[in-house]
Design a protein around this motif. Sequence first.
Motif, PDB file in Angstrom:
ATOM      1  N   THR A 214       0.815  -1.213   0.000  1.00  0.00           N
ATOM      2  CA  THR A 214       0.000   0.000   0.000  1.00  0.00           C
ATOM      3  C   THR A 214       0.848   1.263   0.000  1.00  0.00           C
ATOM      4  OG1 THR A 214      -0.150  -0.066   2.417  1.00  0.00           O
ATOM      5  CG2 THR A 214      -1.926  -1.130   1.179  1.00  0.00           C
ATOM      6  N   LYS A 215       2.085   1.144   0.482  1.00  0.00           N
ATOM      7  CA  LYS A 215       2.961   2.311   0.567  1.00  0.00           C
ATOM      8  C   LYS A 215       4.417   1.840   0.516  1.00  0.00           C
ATOM      9  CE  LYS A 215       1.867   5.397   3.648  1.00  0.00           C
ATOM     10  NZ  LYS A 215       1.753   6.096   4.968  1.00  0.00           N
ATOM     11  N   ILE A 216       5.210   2.562  -0.253  1.00  0.00           N
ATOM     12  CA  ILE A 216       6.649   2.280  -0.340  1.00  0.00           C
ATOM     13  C   ILE A 216       7.391   3.572  -0.046  1.00  0.00           C
ATOM     14  CG2 ILE A 216       8.525   1.388  -1.761  1.00  0.00           C
ATOM     15  CD1 ILE A 216       6.442   0.116  -3.583  1.00  0.00           C
ATOM     16  N   VAL A 217       8.316   3.535   0.878  1.00  0.00           N
ATOM     17  CA  VAL A 217       9.130   4.706   1.187  1.00  0.00           C
ATOM     18  C   VAL A 217      10.556   4.461   0.718  1.00  0.00           C
ATOM     19  CG1 VAL A 217      10.076   6.170   2.999  1.00  0.00           C
ATOM     20  CG2 VAL A 217       7.701   5.410   3.139  1.00  0.00           C
ATOM     21  N   PHE A 218      11.007   5.318  -0.179  1.00  0.00           N
ATOM     22  CA  PHE A 218      12.370   5.269  -0.686  1.00  0.00           C
ATOM     23  C   PHE A 218      13.189   6.355   0.011  1.00  0.00           C
ATOM     24  CE2 PHE A 218       9.662   3.790  -4.173  1.00  0.00           C
ATOM     25  CZ  PHE A 218      10.298   2.621  -4.561  1.00  0.00           C
ATOM     26  N   ARG A 219      14.296   5.965   0.617  1.00  0.00           N
ATOM     27  CA  ARG A 219      15.200   6.927   1.252  1.00  0.00           C
ATOM     28  C   ARG A 219      16.563   6.860   0.573  1.00  0.00           C
ATOM     29  NH1 ARG A 219      13.258   9.006   6.081  1.00  0.00           N
ATOM     30  NH2 ARG A 219      11.466   7.871   6.955  1.00  0.00           N
ATOM     31  N   LYS A 220      17.181   8.001   0.461  1.00  0.00           N
ATOM     32  CA  LYS A 220      18.499   8.079  -0.168  1.00  0.00           C
ATOM     33  C   LYS A 220      19.464   7.108   0.498  1.00  0.00           C
ATOM     34  CE  LYS A 220      22.152  11.375  -1.331  1.00  0.00           C
ATOM     35  NZ  LYS A 220      22.581  12.810  -1.235  1.00  0.00           N
ATOM     36  N   ASN A 221      20.115   6.290  -0.323  1.00  0.00           N
ATOM     37  CA  ASN A 221      21.099   5.337   0.168  1.00  0.00           C
ATOM     38  C   ASN A 221      22.452   6.042   0.261  1.00  0.00           C
ATOM     39  OD1 ASN A 221      22.806   3.203   0.706  1.00  0.00           O
ATOM     40  ND2 ASN A 221      22.592   2.262  -1.324  1.00  0.00           N
ATOM     41  N   GLU A 222      22.884   6.321   1.470  1.00  0.00           N
ATOM     42  CA  GLU A 222      24.130   7.054   1.668  1.00  0.00           C
ATOM     43  C   GLU A 222      25.341   6.262   1.195  1.00  0.00           C
ATOM     44  OE1 GLU A 222      24.109  10.097   2.395  1.00  0.00           O
ATOM     45  OE2 GLU A 222      22.031  10.334   3.062  1.00  0.00           O
ATOM     46  N   SER A 223      25.190   4.961   1.006  1.00  0.00           N
ATOM     47  CA  SER A 223      26.302   4.138   0.547  1.00  0.00           C
ATOM     48  C   SER A 223      26.382   4.033  -0.975  1.00  0.00           C
ATOM     49  CB  SER A 223      26.185   2.715   1.132  1.00  0.00           C
ATOM     50  OG  SER A 223      26.243   2.736   2.544  1.00  0.00           O
ATOM     51  N   TYR A 224      25.404   4.614  -1.665  1.00  0.00           N
ATOM     52  CA  TYR A 224      25.357   4.490  -3.126  1.00  0.00           C
ATOM     53  C   TYR A 224      26.569   5.147  -3.778  1.00  0.00           C
ATOM     54  CZ  TYR A 224      23.866   5.357  -7.951  1.00  0.00           C
ATOM     55  OH  TYR A 224      23.798   5.431  -9.319  1.00  0.00           O
ATOM     56  N   ASN A 225      27.183   4.423  -4.687  1.00  0.00           N
ATOM     57  CA  ASN A 225      28.336   4.924  -5.419  1.00  0.00           C
ATOM     58  C   ASN A 225      28.134   4.572  -6.886  1.00  0.00           C
ATOM     59  OD1 ASN A 225      30.814   5.697  -6.384  1.00  0.00           O
ATOM     60  ND2 ASN A 225      31.953   4.000  -5.485  1.00  0.00           N
ATOM     61  N   GLY A 226      27.420   5.454  -7.572  1.00  0.00           N
ATOM     62  CA  GLY A 226      27.109   5.200  -8.970  1.00  0.00           C
ATOM     63  C   GLY A 226      26.957   6.491  -9.733  1.00  0.00           C
ATOM     64  N   ASP A 227      26.348   6.421 -10.883  1.00  0.00           N
ATOM     65  CA  ASP A 227      26.276   7.554 -11.809  1.00  0.00           C
ATOM     66  C   ASP A 227      25.129   8.513 -11.500  1.00  0.00           C
ATOM     67  OD1 ASP A 227      26.926   8.822 -14.531  1.00  0.00           O
ATOM     68  OD2 ASP A 227      24.836   8.258 -14.789  1.00  0.00           O
ATOM     69  N   LEU A 228      24.082   8.034 -10.834  1.00  0.00           N
ATOM     70  CA  LEU A 228      22.886   8.855 -10.626  1.00  0.00           C
ATOM     71  C   LEU A 228      23.117   9.959  -9.601  1.00  0.00           C
ATOM     72  CD1 LEU A 228      19.980   6.256 -10.612  1.00  0.00           C
ATOM     73  CD2 LEU A 228      20.179   8.196 -12.146  1.00  0.00           C
ATOM     74  N   LYS A 229      22.525  11.125  -9.880  1.00  0.00           N
ATOM     75  CA  LYS A 229      22.517  12.244  -8.937  1.00  0.00           C
ATOM     76  C   LYS A 229      21.073  12.479  -8.512  1.00  0.00           C
ATOM     77  CE  LYS A 229      26.948  13.033  -9.456  1.00  0.00           C
ATOM     78  NZ  LYS A 229      27.255  11.777 -10.194  1.00  0.00           N
ATOM     79  N   LEU A 230      20.796  12.336  -7.224  1.00  0.00           N
ATOM     80  CA  LEU A 230      19.438  12.474  -6.713  1.00  0.00           C
ATOM     81  C   LEU A 230      19.119  13.931  -6.387  1.00  0.00           C
ATOM     82  CD1 LEU A 230      19.162   9.406  -4.306  1.00  0.00           C
ATOM     83  CD2 LEU A 230      18.834   9.514  -6.779  1.00  0.00           C
ATOM     84  N   HIS A 231      17.864  14.312  -6.644  1.00  0.00           N
ATOM     85  CA  HIS A 231      17.392  15.666  -6.342  1.00  0.00           C
ATOM     86  C   HIS A 231      16.470  15.679  -5.121  1.00  0.00           C
ATOM     87  CE1 HIS A 231      19.029  17.377 -10.090  1.00  0.00           C
ATOM     88  NE2 HIS A 231      18.750  16.186 -10.601  1.00  0.00           N
ATOM     89  N   ASN A 232      16.429  14.577  -4.401  1.00  0.00           N
ATOM     90  CA  ASN A 232      15.634  14.487  -3.184  1.00  0.00           C
ATOM     91  C   ASN A 232      16.282  13.457  -2.270  1.00  0.00           C
ATOM     92  OD1 ASN A 232      14.402  11.723  -3.744  1.00  0.00           O
ATOM     93  ND2 ASN A 232      13.719  12.859  -5.546  1.00  0.00           N
ATOM     94  N   SER A 233      15.849  13.432  -1.041  1.00  0.00           N
ATOM     95  CA  SER A 233      16.392  12.440  -0.102  1.00  0.00           C
ATOM     96  C   SER A 233      15.352  11.404   0.307  1.00  0.00           C
ATOM     97  CB  SER A 233      16.924  13.133   1.157  1.00  0.00           C
ATOM     98  OG  SER A 233      15.879  13.819   1.822  1.00  0.00           O
ATOM     99  N   LYS A 234      14.085  11.639  -0.072  1.00  0.00           N
ATOM    100  CA  LYS A 234      13.035  10.700   0.309  1.00  0.00           C
ATOM    101  C   LYS A 234      11.858  10.848  -0.646  1.00  0.00           C
ATOM    102  CE  LYS A 234       9.645   9.893   4.013  1.00  0.00           C
ATOM    103  NZ  LYS A 234       9.129  10.421   5.297  1.00  0.00           N
ATOM    104  N   VAL A 235      11.340   9.718  -1.108  1.00  0.00           N
ATOM    105  CA  VAL A 235      10.122   9.695  -1.908  1.00  0.00           C
ATOM    106  C   VAL A 235       9.201   8.635  -1.328  1.00  0.00           C
ATOM    107  CG1 VAL A 235       9.082   9.300  -4.162  1.00  0.00           C
ATOM    108  CG2 VAL A 235      11.324  10.409  -4.007  1.00  0.00           C
ATOM    109  N   GLU A 236       7.996   9.040  -1.021  1.00  0.00           N
ATOM    110  CA  GLU A 236       6.977   8.102  -0.545  1.00  0.00           C
ATOM    111  C   GLU A 236       6.034   7.796  -1.701  1.00  0.00           C
ATOM    112  OE1 GLU A 236       3.125   8.660   2.190  1.00  0.00           O
ATOM    113  OE2 GLU A 236       5.002   8.947   3.290  1.00  0.00           O
ATOM    114  N   MET A 237       5.901   6.531  -2.028  1.00  0.00           N
ATOM    115  CA  MET A 237       4.999   6.122  -3.100  1.00  0.00           C
ATOM    116  C   MET A 237       3.755   5.481  -2.502  1.00  0.00           C
ATOM    117  SD  MET A 237       5.666   3.544  -6.311  1.00  0.00           S
ATOM    118  CE  MET A 237       6.844   4.658  -7.064  1.00  0.00           C
ATOM    119  N   ARG A 238       2.612   6.049  -2.813  1.00  0.00           N
ATOM    120  CA  ARG A 238       1.343   5.499  -2.344  1.00  0.00           C
ATOM    121  C   ARG A 238       0.646   4.799  -3.503  1.00  0.00           C
ATOM    122  NH1 ARG A 238      -0.782  10.647   1.341  1.00  0.00           N
ATOM    123  NH2 ARG A 238       1.133  10.803   2.599  1.00  0.00           N
ATOM    124  N   ILE A 239       0.216   3.583  -3.247  1.00  0.00           N
ATOM    125  CA  ILE A 239      -0.401   2.761  -4.284  1.00  0.00           C
ATOM    126  C   ILE A 239      -1.912   2.809  -4.130  1.00  0.00           C
ATOM    127  CG2 ILE A 239      -0.549   0.444  -5.260  1.00  0.00           C
ATOM    128  CD1 ILE A 239       2.273  -0.054  -4.138  1.00  0.00           C
TER     129      ILE A 239
END
Length: 528
Positions: A214-239
């Motif tokens: 019913t709900k997914i919360v995405f939080r910035k992974n501080e350990s991420y080491n890749g090409d993407l640059k995030l413009h937020n630190s948290k996105v909540e997805m409501r289904i």
Amino acid sequence: MNRKTLVLPAVVGLLAPALLACGTAESGAGGDDSLVVGTTDGLVVDKDAPAPLDPAFAYDVSSWNVLRQTFQTLMRAPNGGGELVPDAAQSCAFTDNASQSYRCKLRSGLKFANGGAVTVEDVKFSIQRLLKINDDNGASALLSNIDTIDTKGDGEIVFHLATPDATFPYKLATPAAAIVSKAKYDGKKLRPGFDVDGSGPYTLKIEAKGGKATKIVFRKNESYNGDLKLHNSKVEMRIFEDSAAMGKALEKGDIDVATREMDPEQIKAMQENPKEGIELTELPGLSIQYLAFNTDAPSVKDKAVRQAMAALIDRGQIANDVYGSTAEPLYSLIPTNVSGHKNAFYNKYGEPSRARAKEILRKADISTPVKLTLHYAKDRYPVKEYEVIRDQLNASNLFSVTVKGADWSQYRAAGIRGDYPVYGLGWVPDFPDPDNYIAPFLEKDNFLNSPYVNKEADRLIPQSRRKADRAAVADDFARLQEIIAEDVPVLPLWQGKQYVAARKGITGVERLLSGSSDLQLGELGSSN
């Protein structure tokens, strides 16, 4: 691939209560720089879909759009389109002119979100695990051309292919090749439920009820080491259960963005009577809708029946009456905006014609009316589309068609088993190449588990993959489209556009969905 149904009845019971708390919003929809996104793309755990977030099982837009946020692949498609870029890899390239040996060098210092190191052995394990499990629902066919994998201690991995394949880098950039931890995933069986351990740009927590997320919360992974640059630190997805509920939440300010999928009537209303504070954005789309056939089923085994349907169905009416400005008629599996498109079905059958359909059936000595049940996923596709098709076919008096719906989790499994002689499906490409609109439906171990075989197609598909210059494959795919129009193992209907609605002040909306409907949550931000 040996198609089977996995049954894990204990899983659903475990998921009945909420799995993980997601926290509360501080202000507005998301608070701070966090954002709330609405979707109708569901995630379900049940006996037919025991592991929706396991890369060895997942092969649908809903699951892949979660995996893209939480796992890394060696390469990835850039958000703005164009050539692939390294993500978990530092670099990747073919080492031969035959497109048969592909070498990658892993970035140094990669970590899973739990702190464990990501190594080339994890990469090798992930691919071999996908191929070993070889789940009926999964995307193992994408990487089945891998013959052997070599690794070196300095972070190098080399994929040796059984046959040349210039499209292999794009396949390696899909969630089928997501890198999982050897310490967390069993190499021989699926990981049931909603648990994820990856090294992607976000971590996640999921709330679920009765096996439905019913709900997914995405939080910035501080350990991420890749090409993407995030413009937020948290996105909540409501289904949401339906697009109407999602639309109301957007109007009330409970969510910041409404994405896949908005109802055509909603989109039309927003275009004609814009809501204050809400902006509608049209995005390029590469999705298609089609009818799939079990060509061994008695009612459609004779290709004359399928050809007659192709001669009768009015794609323009379906697009206009059901989808309005969000769809346009399609006369090939390859959309008009993808290189290699040819209007093969129009060239063969022309405008809808009862006389032509009748003659096709007469020559094949098919008794009429042909009785069929047209199946569709009632929680994915509007019944009106299939009612329009039913009425078109029945109006000819050459067919007697009924319509029957089922929930997606049961529907997909039934289609794979061959339970449905004819049924509706949508397709968004794994990568934007004509190969990915043809091969998944015609190759051995194909996406549909279709029994259809064509020897010329079996020769043309691998032949096309030898050509690194993808513009040089036009003749191969022109012929493949003609074969499909002649034999009709699938019947293309329409291609779609994409729309996203967002509250004013939300940035990055125009990059939220790629043409392949890849969800790019990291692009979202707020100027409020």
